[in-house]
Scaffold this active site. Structure first.
Site, short mmCIF file in Angstrom:
data_model
loop_
_atom_site.label_atom_id
_atom_site.label_comp_id
_atom_site.label_asym_id
_atom_site.label_seq_id
_atom_site.Cartn_x
_atom_site.Cartn_y
_atom_site.Cartn_z
CB SER A 142 63.63 22.33 15.36
OG SER A 142 65.20 20.95 15.29
CE1 TYR A 156 63.52 19.70 20.67
CE2 TYR A 156 64.32 19.22 18.27
CZ TYR A 156 63.59 19.82 19.26
OH TYR A 156 64.69 21.24 18.53
P1 NAP Z 1 67.25 25.47 26.72
O1 NAP Z 1 68.48 26.60 26.71
O2 NAP Z 1 67.51 23.90 27.19
O3 NAP Z 1 66.37 26.37 27.63
C1 NAP Z 1 65.16 25.37 27.14
C2 NAP Z 1 63.67 27.10 28.29
O4 NAP Z 1 62.38 25.96 28.27
C3 NAP Z 1 64.37 27.01 29.40
O5 NAP Z 1 63.52 28.46 29.83
C4 NAP Z 1 63.81 25.90 30.24
O6 NAP Z 1 62.92 26.16 31.26
C5 NAP Z 1 62.46 26.13 29.36
N1 NAP Z 1 60.90 25.21 29.50
C6 NAP Z 1 61.48 23.63 29.04
N2 NAP Z 1 60.49 22.91 29.17
C7 NAP Z 1 59.67 23.85 29.62
C8 NAP Z 1 57.61 23.89 30.54
N3 NAP Z 1 56.79 22.56 30.60
N4 NAP Z 1 57.41 25.17 30.85
C9 NAP Z 1 57.81 26.38 30.25
N5 NAP Z 1 59.52 26.15 30.25
C10 NAP Z 1 59.94 25.24 30.12
O7 NAP Z 1 67.12 25.03 25.30
P2 NAP Z 1 67.78 25.83 23.70
O8 NAP Z 1 68.41 25.65 23.51
O9 NAP Z 1 66.82 27.68 24.49
O10 NAP Z 1 66.04 25.67 23.38
C11 NAP Z 1 64.82 26.75 22.69
C12 NAP Z 1 64.28 26.16 21.63
O11 NAP Z 1 65.11 26.45 20.85
C13 NAP Z 1 63.61 24.67 22.01
O12 NAP Z 1 62.07 25.00 21.52
C14 NAP Z 1 64.53 23.82 21.51
O13 NAP Z 1 63.37 22.59 21.29
C15 NAP Z 1 65.09 25.10 19.80
N6 NAP Z 1 66.19 24.02 19.66
C16 NAP Z 1 67.01 24.15 19.88
C17 NAP Z 1 68.10 23.81 19.32
C18 NAP Z 1 69.91 24.09 19.75
O14 NAP Z 1 70.68 23.97 19.26
N7 NAP Z 1 70.08 24.55 20.62
C19 NAP Z 1 67.63 23.71 18.19
C20 NAP Z 1 66.90 23.56 17.81
C21 NAP Z 1 65.14 24.15 17.91
P3 NAP Z 1 63.63 25.84 33.14
O15 NAP Z 1 65.20 27.04 32.87
O16 NAP Z 1 62.47 26.28 34.28
O17 NAP Z 1 64.06 24.69 33.07
#
Ligand code: NAP
Length: 247
Positions: A142, A156
């Site tokens: 991130s 985080y």
């Molecule tokens: P999201 O829509 O909340 O999706 C999170 C995913 O991770 C879901 O598939 C969830 O599974 C899974 N997950 C959570 N905890 C887990 C665990 N303990 N074991 C296995 N799977 C787990 O999030 P996103 O925005 O797509 O984020 C994906 C990644 O990008 C993350 O690492 C986040 O920190 C990073 N990121 C996102 C942003 C942003 O702006 N969106 C910015 C910077 C970094 P379930 O559906 O079963 O809960």
């Protein structure tokens, strides 16, 4: 045919990456922890488009789940060529002084320990020193690792900084084993994760303040991940690619 395991492949950035990967001919193992309906929906979308995907339930913070999920994917597809370490969580925005020990423990257990366990297992499966064919690991870090996220979630941010350092070190360790290791560092991507921090509109609001003037999409991050997975990036390793509209 190449195969990729995507942690947290059921929703958001992981889902977008899964759909793009499948459309480019990759078999996809979709890991999730709770939301089985979303995982199945992602698999169904891949299958409707003629691709092959499996769903694997498992908590990345549990070592036994991680080893089992890699074993299942390798058995199902014959071998693995790529791993996207994407699963991650945030928690409600607050200062470090306000954070409970339980929160800090959960944050580092999932985002640091979980990511390291997945990276370790990825190397074990991909390594040419073992039975692997080499391959590519992509960490989803991130922009927070660079900014520190003051007043929101320095926990985080620190966890993502650990992923960055792992990316740099592991790239050096694993290059001789035929494995490239890179990271993308998104911010302000329109997914459901922002609701967990207490501000569902966070991406749209902060995205407006970037030089590009808008939030990013999960597809845009997925495209960069696919490039890093593919041979098109064959001389790139140890790289941290910011995807934050110029911030
Ligand atoms: P999201 O829509 O909340 O999706 C999170 C995913 O991770 C879901 O598939 C969830 O599974 C899974 N997950 C959570 N905890 C887990 C665990 N303990 N074991 C296995 N799977 C787990 O999030 P996103 O925005 O797509 O984020 C994906 C990644 O990008 C993350 O690492 C986040 O920190 C990073 N990121 C996102 C942003 C942003 O702006 N969106 C910015 C910077 C970094 P379930 O559906 O079963 O809960």
């Amino acid at each position: 045919m190449k195969s990729v395991l995507i942690t947290g492949g059921s929703r958001g950035i992981g889902r977008a990456t899964a759909l793009i990967a499948a459309s480019r001919g990759w078999n996809v193992a979709i890991n999730y922890v709770r939301d089985e309906a979303s995982a199945k929906d992602t698999r169904a979308a891949i299958e409707r488009a003629g691709g092959k995907a499996i769903c694997i339930k498992g908590d990345i913070a549990r070592e036994a789940d991680v080893t089992a999920m890699f074993a299942t994917a390798a058995k199902e597809f014959g071998s693995l060529d790529g791993v996207v370490i994407n699963a991650g969580v945030v928690a409600p925005a607050m200062t470090l002084a306000e954070m409970s020990g339980e929160r800090l423990e959960r944050m580092f257990r999932i985002n640091v320990l979980g990511s390291y366990l997945c990276a370790r297992e990825a190397v074990r499966h991909l390594s040419r020193a073992g039975s692997g064919r080499g391959g590519s690991i992509v960490n989803v870090s991130s922009l927070a690792a660079r900014t520190g996220s003051p007043g929101e979630y320095v926990d985080y941010a620190g966890a993502k900084a650990a992923m960055d350092t792992m990316t740099v070190g592991l790239a050096k360790e694993a290059g001789p084993l035929g494995i490239r290791v890179n990271a993308v560092r998104p911010a302000f991507i329109d997914t459901e994760i922002h609701a967990t921090s207490g501000n569902p509109d966070r991406a749209r609001i902060l995205g407006k303040q970037t030089p590009l003037g808008r939030e990013g999409t999960a597809d845009e991050v997925g495209e960069a991940i696919l490039w890093l997975l593919s041979d098109a990036s064959s001389y790139v390793t140890g790289a941290l690619i910011d995807m934050a509209g110029g911030r």
